[in-house]
Design a protein around this motif. Structure first.
Motif, mmCIF file in Angstrom:
data_model
loop_
_atom_site.group_PDB
_atom_site.id
_atom_site.type_symbol
_atom_site.label_atom_id
_atom_site.label_comp_id
_atom_site.label_asym_id
_atom_site.label_seq_id
_atom_site.Cartn_x
_atom_site.Cartn_y
_atom_site.Cartn_z
ATOM 1 N N PHE A 45 0.835 -1.192 0.000
ATOM 2 C CA PHE A 45 0.000 0.000 0.000
ATOM 3 C C PHE A 45 0.875 1.248 0.000
ATOM 4 O O PHE A 45 2.057 1.195 0.285
ATOM 5 N N GLU A 46 0.256 2.359 -0.346
ATOM 6 C CA GLU A 46 0.898 3.667 -0.292
ATOM 7 C C GLU A 46 0.147 4.511 0.725
ATOM 8 O O GLU A 46 -1.028 4.255 1.018
ATOM 9 N N VAL A 47 0.816 5.529 1.252
ATOM 10 C CA VAL A 47 0.193 6.427 2.222
ATOM 11 C C VAL A 47 0.303 7.852 1.699
ATOM 12 O O VAL A 47 1.396 8.303 1.359
ATOM 13 N N ASN A 48 -0.832 8.524 1.606
ATOM 14 C CA ASN A 48 -0.855 9.926 1.193
ATOM 15 C C ASN A 48 -1.195 10.796 2.394
ATOM 16 O O ASN A 48 -2.106 10.462 3.164
ATOM 17 N N ILE A 66 -4.642 11.589 6.618
ATOM 18 C CA ILE A 66 -3.914 10.466 6.022
ATOM 19 C C ILE A 66 -4.881 9.561 5.278
ATOM 20 O O ILE A 66 -5.982 9.275 5.757
ATOM 21 N N THR A 67 -4.437 9.091 4.106
ATOM 22 C CA THR A 67 -5.204 8.119 3.324
ATOM 23 C C THR A 67 -4.294 6.965 2.953
ATOM 24 O O THR A 67 -3.202 7.168 2.431
ATOM 25 N N LEU A 108 -6.130 0.751 13.168
ATOM 26 C CA LEU A 108 -6.828 1.861 12.521
ATOM 27 C C LEU A 108 -8.214 1.394 12.085
ATOM 28 O O LEU A 108 -8.348 0.363 11.428
ATOM 29 N N PRO A 109 -9.244 2.152 12.411
ATOM 30 C CA PRO A 109 -10.605 1.726 12.074
ATOM 31 C C PRO A 109 -10.970 1.892 10.601
ATOM 32 O O PRO A 109 -11.904 1.271 10.121
ATOM 33 N N GLN A 110 -10.242 2.746 9.880
ATOM 34 C CA GLN A 110 -10.545 2.959 8.466
ATOM 35 C C GLN A 110 -9.294 3.376 7.711
ATOM 36 O O GLN A 110 -8.270 3.660 8.313
ATOM 37 N N GLU A 111 -9.387 3.414 6.397
ATOM 38 C CA GLU A 111 -8.224 3.697 5.558
ATOM 39 C C GLU A 111 -8.046 5.187 5.270
ATOM 40 O O GLU A 111 -7.030 5.598 4.733
ATOM 41 N N GLN A 112 -9.012 5.985 5.621
ATOM 42 C CA GLN A 112 -8.902 7.433 5.512
ATOM 43 C C GLN A 112 -9.245 7.994 6.882
ATOM 44 O O GLN A 112 -10.334 7.750 7.406
ATOM 45 N N ILE A 131 2.847 3.151 9.676
ATOM 46 C CA ILE A 131 1.579 2.502 9.358
ATOM 47 C C ILE A 131 1.926 1.146 8.758
ATOM 48 O O ILE A 131 2.723 1.054 7.821
ATOM 49 N N SER A 132 1.348 0.105 9.323
ATOM 50 C CA SER A 132 1.652 -1.255 8.870
ATOM 51 C C SER A 132 0.361 -2.027 8.668
ATOM 52 O O SER A 132 -0.706 -1.613 9.116
#
Length: 149
Positions: A45-48, A66-67, A108-112, A131-132
């Motif tokens: 994955f990538e993190v923005n 963060i997304t 984390l409860p969500q990806e965004q 973030i893992s």
């Protein structure tokens, strides 16, 4: 003429035998019961991160948006966060949750999502966020804030 043809066919007999044995071996090896269908469930994955302010004063809070962007979609993927502050003092939290403890792992409860960093010192502050996922993929983010006091 028939004698020449029979001699030619007889000369090719070892080649035909070899070809038959080779085909049988390839077929048996390719149909082995140990072969299993490989299903990919490990997606990097990538993190923005949206831009954050460079300066922050004591008691001020900076929002960090963060997304996580998946490269594939697997339902069983879980994402986690941990952080470590190596300069200055402050707290990092998710929404209205209690502040995170350094080096503890949080699901984390969500990806965004949004994190909130609150300054507790009059000097520059720096911290890393990792973030893992549950497959061992990990991304490191570094945040630096200058004192505005």
């Amino acid at each position: 003429m028939t004698a020449i043809f029979n001699k030619f066919r007889t000369g090719l007999l070892p080649f035909y035998v070899f070809l038959t044995i080779f085909t049988a071996l390839v077929t048996l090896v390719s149909c082995s019961k140990d072969d299993q269908l490989e299903i990919q469930n490990d997606f990097p994955f990538e993190v923005n991160v949206m831009p954050v302010p460079k300066d922050i004063g004591i008691g001020q809070t900076a929002e960090i948006r963060i997304t996580i962007q998946r490269r594939g979609n697997y339902e069983g993927t879980q994402y986690y966060l941990r952080y470590f502050q190596f300069d200055g003092q402050g707290t990092l939290r998710y929404f209205n949750d209690p502040p995170y403890l350094p080096n503890d792992l949080y699901q984390l409860p969500q990806e965004q999502f949004r994190l909130y960093y609150t300054s507790a010192s009059a000097v520059s502050q720096s911290f890393d966020v990792w973030i893992s996922d549950n497959f061992g993929n990990e991304k490191q983010l570094t945040f630096d804030f200058n004192s505005s006091d």
